[in-house]
Design an enzyme around this catalytic site. Structure first.
Site, PDB file in Angstrom:
ATOM      1  N   ASP A 191       1.036  -1.121  -0.179  1.00  0.00           N
ATOM      2  CA  ASP A 191      -0.111  -0.055   0.121  1.00  0.00           C
ATOM      3  C   ASP A 191       0.805   1.339   0.092  1.00  0.00           C
ATOM      4  OD1 ASP A 191      -2.029  -1.722   0.380  1.00  0.00           O
ATOM      5  OD2 ASP A 191      -3.022  -0.902   2.262  1.00  0.00           O
ATOM      6  N   HIS A 217       4.567  -7.381   0.418  1.00  0.00           N
ATOM      7  CA  HIS A 217       4.455  -8.677  -0.011  1.00  0.00           C
ATOM      8  C   HIS A 217       4.902  -8.919  -1.445  1.00  0.00           C
ATOM      9  CE1 HIS A 217       0.912  -9.813   2.828  1.00  0.00           C
ATOM     10  NE2 HIS A 217       1.068  -8.364   3.195  1.00  0.00           N
ATOM     11  N   SER A 246       8.170   3.046   5.044  1.00  0.00           N
ATOM     12  CA  SER A 246       9.401   3.954   4.346  1.00  0.00           C
ATOM     13  C   SER A 246       8.990   3.671   2.853  1.00  0.00           C
ATOM     14  CB  SER A 246      10.563   3.113   4.882  1.00  0.00           C
ATOM     15  OG  SER A 246      11.576   3.975   4.183  1.00  0.00           O
TER      16      SER A 246
END
Length: 296
Positions: free
Chosen positions: A100, A157, A263
């Site tokens: 995200d 992921h 980050s």
């Protein structure tokens, strides 16, 4: 790769950038890491509620949807999501977004140069800790840089099925990596602390890089646990078998790592291997699991 006109920074922008160079990055990051691990009961829950409200964190999609369910701030920050909160694109020829956040930049690697932000470039070799052999695999390839803001889900992921070949821990600076500083601090991603993960895939090699930042107290992977701390002064390489019982095989959409604050994630793909979705330009929001590219 889109080139944007470079604007001369204002006085206050220059002050903001200069502050990054004198800011005590490591002590503050260590303090933030310590504070984020403290179990202070109602105080911790108040901090989490305040943070969630300030940054508009959507706790309803987390497995634990109440601030009082978390013992520490770090537990809240790397909160797992409910099943199916991020459906994984099921097209066998498609790669999915790893995190995200927002696209910082994306596009073609021009020979060995990647666009950081307006007018700023950095090289594959510097990004990959002077590993020339690895850098050569991605010349004229493609890259995408994803910035994770404080409100975002901070687990990372896999964009595709892959087998781990190598991991490199690179010590470095801890500059903030927000879009403003990406436009004004040269070689930002190649200067900051980072964890480089090289994988084998059906379309060739792929690299996924976790880039640290100010108050990114630690980065972790599912196969090695927390990588930092401790923080070393030297580059450390780890090599992995690609077959047998000890091999690390990860599936598309499977978790591979996490940030405890921070980050940025950078993905590298070889020449003529993938074709990015056209809409994934700088500033576009990303959701883990949605379509990133198709395999050529």
């Amino acid at each position: 790769m889109s080139l944007k006109p470079y604007a001369t920074p204002t006085y206050w922008q220059r002050v903001k950038v200069a502050f990054q160079y004198i800011f005590p990055q490591l002590p503050v990051t260590r303090l933030a890491g310590w504070l984020a691990e403290q179990k202070w009961g109602a105080v911790t829950h108040f901090i989490i509620r305040t943070f969630a409200k300030q940054y508009k964190v959507n706790l309803s999609e987390a497995q634990k949807s109440n601030a009082s369910d978390y013992a520490t701030f770090n537990e809240f920050f790397i909160r797992p999501l409910k099943e199916n909160a991020r459906p994984i694109n099921q097209d066998a020829q498609a790669l999915c977004l790893p995190a995200d956040g927002k696209v910082s930049e994306s596009g073609k690697i021009e020979d060995d140069r990647l666009l950081q932000a307006k007018g700023h470039f950095f090289t594959l070799e510097t990004l990959l800790a002077n590993d020339q052999e690895m850098a050569n695999k991605f010349k004229d390839g493609h890259f995408i840089t994803t910035y994770l803001s404080p409100r975002d889900y901070h687990r990372v992921h896999m964009p595709c099925d892959a087998t781990l070949r190598k991991m490199i821990y690179v010590p470095g600076e801890l500059f903030s990596v927000n879009p403003f500083l990406a436009e004004h601090v040269p070689n930002l991603f190649a200067r900051n602390e980072r964890v480089i993960c090289e994988f084998e895939t059906e379309f060739g090699p792929m690299v996924q890089i976790l880039v640290g930042a100010t108050i990114t107290a630690s980065m972790s992977t599912v196969w090695a646990g927390i990588i930092n701390p401790p923080r070393t002064k030297e580059v450390v390489e780890y090599h992995y078998e690609t077959s047998g019982e000890t091999a690390v095989h990860l599936k598309k959409g499977q978790e591979m790592g996490a940030f405890r604050l921070g980050s940025t994630v950078i993905n590298l793909f070889p020449k003529d291997s993938v074709e990015f979705e056209a809409h994934l330009q700088a500033g576009v929001e990303t959701r883990m699991g949605e379509r990133l590219a198709k395999i050529k």
